[in-house]
Scaffold this motif. Structure first.
Motif, PDB file in Angstrom:
ATOM      1  N   LEU C  78      23.404 -14.158   8.416  1.00 10.05           N
ATOM      2  CA  LEU C  78      24.286 -15.312   8.204  1.00 10.05           C
ATOM      3  C   LEU C  78      24.491 -16.052   9.519  1.00 10.05           C
ATOM      4  N   LYS C  79      24.761 -15.270  10.561  1.00  9.39           N
ATOM      5  CA  LYS C  79      25.051 -15.888  11.860  1.00  9.39           C
ATOM      6  C   LYS C  79      23.867 -16.722  12.339  1.00  9.39           C
ATOM      7  N   SER C  80      22.667 -16.297  11.972  1.00 10.09           N
ATOM      8  CA  SER C  80      21.512 -17.037  12.473  1.00 10.09           C
ATOM      9  C   SER C  80      21.226 -18.286  11.641  1.00 10.09           C
ATOM     10  N   THR C  81      21.884 -18.418  10.469  1.00  5.10           N
ATOM     11  CA  THR C  81      21.706 -19.657   9.717  1.00  5.10           C
ATOM     12  C   THR C  81      22.767 -20.682  10.115  1.00  5.10           C
ATOM     13  N   LYS C  82      23.624 -20.256  11.012  1.00 10.32           N
ATOM     14  CA  LYS C  82      24.719 -21.142  11.413  1.00 10.32           C
ATOM     15  C   LYS C  82      24.225 -22.158  12.432  1.00 10.32           C
ATOM     16  N   PRO C  83      24.518 -23.427  12.223  1.00 10.20           N
ATOM     17  CA  PRO C  83      24.049 -24.411  13.198  1.00 10.20           C
ATOM     18  C   PRO C  83      24.716 -24.196  14.560  1.00 10.20           C
ATOM     19  N   HIS C  84      23.928 -24.392  15.582  1.00  5.83           N
ATOM     20  CA  HIS C  84      24.468 -24.217  16.923  1.00  5.83           C
ATOM     21  C   HIS C  84      24.693 -25.564  17.580  1.00  5.83           C
TER      22      HIS C  84
END
Lengths: 259, 193, 193
Positions: C78-84
């Motif tokens: 999930l965290k890696s699909t979060k836009p940065h």
């Protein structure tokens, strides 16, 4: 002791006074509409049938009192006073000519509309404030996750969430720190050149060398020819490419300056 | 199925902001959207029936665990945080923006009857209100709207979730009717005289 | 009793650090320490038996809700699909490259006044910036430019779509005027508060 007041600035003290009175005024009423609503409530008046003469009189008395207390009066109160007086005078006018066509609106209608709207939003605002508010009534998880959970999966491609406004803002920050004369001059021409420069460098990376004709391809409009030529000049100036000609009027062949 | 439920629960818990079902789907591309929504609904009612200290709530287009609002005063005792305290002026300005957005400053002022520069700045700083754009009229006034944070702070699913949104619209209609009535009465009075 | 349990659950959930039983006692001075511990134990086993996504665990001398460690890989996903977001440094570096390309590192640095190696590497990794070529001067410095992905991310048709200097200036002036207005009003409001 007195010396403390030597540099006392009378202008400033007046400012302070004014600000103070502003504060007091705000504590009592939030503007003329608020004052009117208060008067309507106090007199138990039907908001749809305001006795304008009475309300105007009381409103003006209030303004006098505020002035007597030497409080600063915001301009909005005076505007409302003149509106009230105007409505009052219109109410006193004889009814319009019966033969006249079209409806004559009640002179109070606009004010009533405003008062109702203001009243509605006052109520809504208090209702909004009664909702379960974050950090007042409800709370979310405040602890951070264990570090190993926070690390995203490495293989996934990172998404970036930014807008062009963020970019402009960033550019502003940079530019605002520079001298005025050093302000970067960017115009459309420079930017469109950039596109072509990037395009040429891409082709060069793939082809190792190119001719002017290669670059023009089939799109031989005047504008494009000029731009490509300007881009080549810029690239030579930037020492990014080298251009060779085998003979006078021969084919111009360009190479990357550095392999 | 139970496993997916546990995972979804963990995802919502771990997310720093309300988690939209679509984001959950990005983690489970194979699971149907409908199924995810069903699982979320199950979780919501489980926590609701449990009557514990935590509830799963729909806020700002996503789902988030939040403490039960009834226990707020106890949690505040522990946290001693500064809540989002808004002055009555700021609250009224916010209400107008929320219900009438997109809206320009002069429109807010015509409703409030006073200048709203101060409260507006305050709301912008608190990120409850944002600049949406500029109106294409002379002077290019700035258009304001509410933010996602506004929804989060006020525990709203979305803007339509605002209390009395419908009632307010009806009220506006009633007002218009009333205005017409008033006009008619006036005419009758005139005729009677 | 059930109420106290719910409150304790809310307190642990809302605390930003693992919550020690003594801190809970500070909220309930009348409740026995033993009783508080019992309630916590109950909560721990309830969450354990539930086998859901959240567990109540004893960490660093206190109690804290955590996601079930077995589900860690999902949370990571999930965290890696979060836009940065880009850092301000990266954003500034990117802005300079966008407006001044083709450009070499030393030129960026002379504008920013600091080393840009870090942000530059970051931008290259994110494929927002690319190496366009090398300049034929001593040291053969690398020339940078923006990428197609840059245009995609910023929703630009092409580089010409970037606001030009004149537009930037206008925008800035308007902003400054706005800020001035607001500042003046702020002063009054501050006094009013």
């Amino acid at each position: 002791m007195l010396s403390r007041y030597d540099d006392f600035d009378p202008d400033q003290s007046m400012d302070n006074e004014q600000n103070l009175s502003y504060a007091i005024k705000l504590d009592i009423f939030e503007g003329p509409l608020d004052l009117l609503l208060y008067l309507i409530k106090k007199n138990e008046i039907d908001i749809y049938n305001i006795p304008v003469a009475l309300i105007t009189e009381q409103y003006l008395q209030y303004l006098k009192m505020i002035k007597a207390l030497n409080l600063d009066l915001a301009g909005e109160y005076l505007v409302m006073a003149s509106t009230l007086i105007h409505i009052k005078s219109r109410m006193l006018l004889p009814p319009p000519d019966e033969t006249e066509e079209g409806e004559e609106e009640d002179p109070r209608a606009e004010l009533v509309r405003q008062l109702l709207e203001h009243k509605t939003f006052k109520e809504i605002a208090s209702e909004l404030g009664n909702r379960p508010l974050l950090e007042r009534d409800v709370f979310v998880r405040a602890a951070s996750l264990p570090e190993e959970m926070e690390q995203p999966m490495p293989e996934s491609e990172e998404l970036i969430e930014v807008s062009v406004f963020d970019l402009i803002e960033a550019f502003h920050r940079v530019v605002s720190q520079l001298d005025k004369k050093e302000l970067l001059e960017i115009d459309l021409e420079k930017l469109s050149l950039t596109d072509i420069i990037n395009d040429i460098m891409d082709q060069l990376a793939a082809m190792k060398s190119l001719t002017f004709e290669d670059l023009l391809k089939e799109k031989k409009d005047r504008r494009r020819i000029i731009y490509i030529f300007l881009a080549l000049l810029e690239l030579v100036k930037l020492r990014m490419i080298k251009a060779y000609q085998t003979s006078v009027f021969g084919v111009i062949r360009i190479f990357p300056a550095v392999e | 199925m139970e496993k997916i439920k546990a995972i979804i629960e963990a995802l919502i818990f771990a997310s720093d902001t309300p988690l939209a079902p679509e984001k959950i789907r990005a983690v489970f591309p194979d699971v149907e959207k409908k199924e995810i929504q069903e699982i979320i609904d199950q979780l919501v009612s489980e926590y609701h029936e449990r009557q514990g200290g935590i509830l799963l709530q729909e806020v700002a287009g996503g789902f988030q665990f939040r403490t039960n609002a009834e226990l707020g005063k106890w949690v505040k005792k522990l946290k001693s945080t500064k809540p989002h305290n808004l002055s009555p002026q700021a609250m009224e300005t916010l209400a107008i923006i929320a219900y009438r957005q997109p809206i320009v400053k002069s429109e807010i002022e015509s409703i409030r009857g006073v200048d709203v520069g101060g409260p507006l700045k305050n709301l912008l700083e608190k990120k409850l209100v944002r600049i949406v754009g500029r109106k294409d009229v002379p002077g290019k006034p700035i258009i304001y709207g509410t933010t996602k944070k506004f929804l989060e702070v006020f525990n709203l699913k979305n803007i339509m979730d605002l209390p009395n949104m419908r009632e307010l619209k009806e009220l506006n209609q009633q007002q218009e009717l009333l205005m017409q009535d008033m006009d008619e009465e006036k005419i009758q009075e005139d005729v009677a005289e």
